[in-house]
Design an enzyme around this catalytic site. Structure first.
Site, short mmCIF file in Angstrom:
data_model
loop_
_atom_site.label_atom_id
_atom_site.label_comp_id
_atom_site.label_asym_id
_atom_site.label_seq_id
_atom_site.Cartn_x
_atom_site.Cartn_y
_atom_site.Cartn_z
N LYS B 96 0.88 -1.17 0.00
CA LYS B 96 0.00 0.00 0.00
C LYS B 96 0.92 1.22 0.00
O LYS B 96 1.56 1.52 1.01
CB LYS B 96 -0.90 -0.01 1.23
CG LYS B 96 -1.84 1.17 1.26
CD LYS B 96 -2.58 1.26 2.58
CE LYS B 96 -3.11 2.67 2.76
NZ LYS B 96 -3.58 2.92 4.12
N GLY B 157 -8.24 9.79 8.63
CA GLY B 157 -8.63 9.92 10.04
C GLY B 157 -9.64 11.01 10.33
O GLY B 157 -9.99 11.26 11.48
N ASN B 206 -9.79 2.14 9.14
CA ASN B 206 -9.01 1.92 10.35
C ASN B 206 -9.57 2.75 11.52
O ASN B 206 -10.24 2.24 12.40
CB ASN B 206 -7.53 2.23 10.12
CG ASN B 206 -6.63 1.72 11.23
OD1 ASN B 206 -5.46 1.47 11.04
ND2 ASN B 206 -7.14 1.51 12.43
N THR B 207 -9.35 4.08 11.45
CA THR B 207 -9.69 4.92 12.59
C THR B 207 -11.17 4.80 12.99
O THR B 207 -11.48 4.73 14.18
CB THR B 207 -9.36 6.39 12.27
OG1 THR B 207 -8.02 6.45 11.80
CG2 THR B 207 -9.49 7.28 13.49
#
Lengths: 65, 259
Positions: B96, B157, B206-207
């Site tokens: 990535k 995020g 993710n976050t």
């Protein structure tokens, strides 16, 4: 011989990367290395000669996004 | 069936492994999300500490594909070196690729991204580029060999969700055969469903999961939203109309006269 490992100056006896990693307690298959900003593959650790003031990076897995 | 560089992927939710309250919660979140691609990173290891080894062992238990990232890199050289280290460690050609161009927005440096992609593909890597929704950049990435694109939909995020669905829609229309994965900015399950309804192939989170009050429950919520959005896209969505259209048939309706 003085070298830099992950930014810290250390004294080592080893002349080759594999010996240096052993000396510093890096054993197993869970890290990867670079010397002076050049990648050194696992199968080249034993033949990679270490010189005074070399900058060695030892990286391991961590959580990432 | 989603294929990424030839690998069949069973879940359209790709999950990051950072910022969870504990390794046990991370493990449970991965399990409940049913994700079979997790992202990981690389950091300096302290001699004699073996912290990386503990995470490595945990990671192996997940039995997922591993997608290492180059997070934190801001130059071509750094990103290429990090990718080589990641391949040696994680034994995968997948990377990535993140080359950050601005530390406040964490937007990619798309020029460096294209240059690094070219070098890595020549070295045999299979690149998942963290990119923008810019179509000309996307074309360049495909030109140099990318077979997957990962545009952001809002800053990393930020949890803002898709800021410009028009651009995402255009990207889907321009590259119908390239797997498109929204990589950053998703905050809620409804955002994920909306992106999937646009025809995107998957979402990397993710976050939004890790920082939820209950990451495990949130992982499940996203998994369901992603599936729902995908089903909705496949079912064929009704386009919005400007006027009301009765859903009840008017044929046969009784006619009453006022006295």
């Amino acid at each position: 011989m003085r070298v830099h490992v992950n930014g810290e100056e250390v004294d080592v006896r080893a002349s080759f990367l594999s010996d240096l990693l052993n000396e510093l307690g890096f054993q197993g298959d869970w890290f990867a290395t670079a010397v002076n900003n050049e990648f050194v593959a696992r199968d080249e650790h034993a033949s990679k000669r270490i010189e005074e003031n070399d900058r060695i990076e030892v990286l391991s897995p961590m959580q990432g996004g | 069936m989603l294929r990424l560089y030839g690998q069949v992927i069973s879940s359209r939710l790709l999950l990051g492994t950072a910022q969870y309250p504990s390794p046990a919660i991370l493990e449970e979140a991965v399990r409940c999300s049913a994700s079979n691609v997790i992202t990981v990173s690389l950091r300096r290891e302290t001699a004699g500490c073996a912290e990386g080894n503990r995470f490595y062992e945990l990671m192996k238990r997940f039995r997922t594909y591993v997608l290492p990232n180059t997070a934190g890199c801001s130059s071509v050289k750094e990103a290429v070196l990090t990718a080589e280290l990641a391949r040696d460690l994680f034994k995968t050609n997948w990377i990535k690729l993140e080359v950050i161009g601005n530390q406040d927005t964490l937007q990619p440096d798309v020029f460096a991204l294209v240059d690094a992609t070219k070098i890595l593909i020549e070295k045999g890597f299979e690149v998942f580029p963290y990119t923008t929704d810019d179509l000309s950049v996307a074309s360049k990435l495909i030109e140099v060999g990318c077979k997957v694109l990962m545009p952001l939909c809002a800053p990393i995020g930020s949890a803002q969700g898709p800021r410009d669905t028009g651009c995402l829609r255009a990207m889907r229309a321009s590259f119908p055969d390239i797997p498109l994965i929204v990589d950053a900015g998703v905050g809620r399950p409804s955002h994920a469903a909306m992106i999937m309804e646009l025809g995107f192939d998957a979402i990397l989170l993710n976050t939004a999961v890790a920082k939820a009050e209950d990451p495990v429950k949130m992982a499940k919520a996203f998994a369901q939203a992603i599936d729902a959005g995908r089903l909705g896209f496949q079912a064929g969505l009704l386009e919005p109309r400007d006027i009301a259209v009765s859903s009840t048939p008017v044929i046969g309706q009784a006619v009453f006269y006022e006295a």
